[in-house]
Scaffold this active site. Sequence first.
Site, PDB file in Angstrom:
ATOM      1  N   GLU A   1      94.143  68.027  51.283  1.00 20.64           N
ATOM      2  CA  GLU A   1      94.647  69.265  50.654  1.00 20.64           C
ATOM      3  C   GLU A   1      95.835  68.913  49.756  1.00 20.64           C
ATOM      4  OE1 GLU A   1      96.988  71.524  53.467  1.00 20.64           O
ATOM      5  OE2 GLU A   1      96.528  73.430  52.497  1.00 20.64           O
TER       6      GLU A   1
ATOM      7  N   LYS B   1      91.460  78.504  49.200  1.00 20.06           N
ATOM      8  CA  LYS B   1      91.804  78.669  50.624  1.00 20.06           C
ATOM      9  C   LYS B   1      91.966  80.139  51.017  1.00 20.06           C
ATOM     10  CE  LYS B   1      95.196  76.683  53.886  1.00 20.06           C
ATOM     11  NZ  LYS B   1      96.361  75.781  53.930  1.00 20.06           N
TER      12      LYS B   1
ATOM     13  N   GLU C   1     103.121  79.105  52.091  1.00 20.53           N
ATOM     14  CA  GLU C   1     101.822  79.250  51.409  1.00 20.53           C
ATOM     15  C   GLU C   1     101.555  80.698  51.017  1.00 20.53           C
ATOM     16  OE1 GLU C   1      98.371  76.899  52.369  1.00 20.53           O
ATOM     17  OE2 GLU C   1      99.496  75.998  54.013  1.00 20.53           O
TER      18      GLU C   1
ATOM     19  N   ASN D   1      95.352  77.763  46.435  1.00 26.39           N
ATOM     20  CA  ASN D   1      95.271  76.456  47.086  1.00 26.39           C
ATOM     21  C   ASN D   1      93.785  76.096  47.080  1.00 26.39           C
ATOM     22  OD1 ASN D   1      95.273  74.272  48.815  1.00 26.39           O
ATOM     23  ND2 ASN D   1      96.748  75.168  50.244  1.00 26.39           N
TER      24      ASN D   1
ATOM     25  N   ASN E   1      97.369  69.284  55.449  1.00 24.54           N
ATOM     26  CA  ASN E   1      98.785  68.872  55.545  1.00 24.54           C
ATOM     27  C   ASN E   1      99.322  69.603  56.759  1.00 24.54           C
ATOM     28  OD1 ASN E   1     100.211  67.708  52.714  1.00 24.54           O
ATOM     29  ND2 ASN E   1      98.296  68.803  52.398  1.00 24.54           N
TER      30      ASN E   1
ATOM     31  N   CYS F   1      92.388  72.952  55.445  1.00 21.31           N
ATOM     32  CA  CYS F   1      93.461  72.887  56.440  1.00 21.31           C
ATOM     33  C   CYS F   1      93.427  73.995  57.485  1.00 21.31           C
ATOM     34  CB  CYS F   1      94.822  72.829  55.759  1.00 21.31           C
ATOM     35  SG  CYS F   1      96.106  72.334  56.942  1.00 21.31           S
TER      36      CYS F   1
HETATM   37  N1  CDT Z   1      98.494  73.314  55.247  1.00 20.16           N
HETATM   38  C1  CDT Z   1      98.253  74.038  56.345  1.00 20.16           C
HETATM   39  O1  CDT Z   1      97.457  74.965  56.324  1.00 20.16           O
HETATM   40  N2  CDT Z   1      98.942  73.692  57.439  1.00 20.16           N
HETATM   41  C2  CDT Z   1      98.853  74.450  58.661  1.00 20.16           C
HETATM   42  C3  CDT Z   1     100.154  74.401  59.367  1.00 20.16           C
HETATM   43  C4  CDT Z   1     100.210  75.460  60.382  1.00 20.16           C
HETATM   44  S1  CDT Z   1     101.789  75.939  60.765  1.00 20.16           S
HETATM   45  C5  CDT Z   1     102.328  76.947  59.545  1.00 20.16           C
HETATM   46  C6  CDT Z   1      97.763  73.980  59.592  1.00 20.16           C
HETATM   47  O2  CDT Z   1      97.045  74.838  60.127  1.00 20.16           O
HETATM   48  O3  CDT Z   1      97.638  72.787  59.861  1.00 20.16           O
END
Ligand code: CDT
Length: 300
Positions: free
Chosen positions: A46, A123, A142, A106, A193, A168
Amino acid sequence: MRNMVVAGGQLGPISRDETKASAVNRMIALMHQAASRGAQLIVYPELALTTFFPRWWVENKTDFDHMFEREMPNKDVLPLFEASKKLNIAFHIGYAELTPDGHRYNTAIMVNNFGKIIGKYRKIHLPGHSDNQEWRPFQHLEKYYFEKGNLGFPVFDALDAKIGMCICNDRRWPETWRVLGLKGAELVVLGYNTPLHYPLAPEHDHLQYFHNELSIQAGCYQNGVWSVAVAKAGFEEGCELIGGSLIVAPTGEVIARSQGPDDQIIIAEINLDRCQEIQENIFNFVEHRQPREYSLLTDE
Ligand code: CDT
């Protein structure tokens, strides 16, 4: 047997001042490794062209417009498209998209081995918050920088397979996988990420790798699909991101896993026909699903 060699191109951290051209060069190096081992597809993370900028608040979000792509490919990313044609390998990459009419998403795209974009996803499950929460050691903005995606969860024909996409946080939601499964996906590709530290429930920090695997293994098994799930990992601008990139079988078994947080490939030969072991038996949707009992899932 419909065999296919798939790879994940895990990236280590990308600093705030690293150029997109540099990130692209790192990905081309991984593409060479994957192609030399026979891969037909490589999956990148991502937001693979930049640091994970939603960790910073700025009063005017346009201050981060340089992190977004206005067209694809553009001059920074074109070398990746050219390498893919030369090496005869398809790829999947995530990036921040700024549309001509000013929408920010995204986004991830799938590019075939002729350099043509054949699939796109924006996303849908945007995690985090939209306001500046100064108590956090880092922000997860985000919901501030991106709009919810408007392309649904796509499944398309490529490389003699039905390929589904998500990004993600989507991987944690069973609904994502089920929609992709109902659309006939055989392989789900995704990048992530994921910070090791979760400020809202730090008592779960030690479970981040576990929850990553749990979500992807469950999604694969419950829908009889393969998945290649790829991290941007390591200590990035003061925030530790998990690695643990995976290739998972329709049985839920992990068949490849990255080691450590740096740039590296994971690779495996997969047989797409193995989806039927699950899709024609324990999770035969036509035989066993009871959708009339699930209406609560789609009621607002
Ligand atoms: N990038 C992304 O979606 N990261 C989220 C972090 C969760 S906490 C805000 C994930 O689900 O891995």
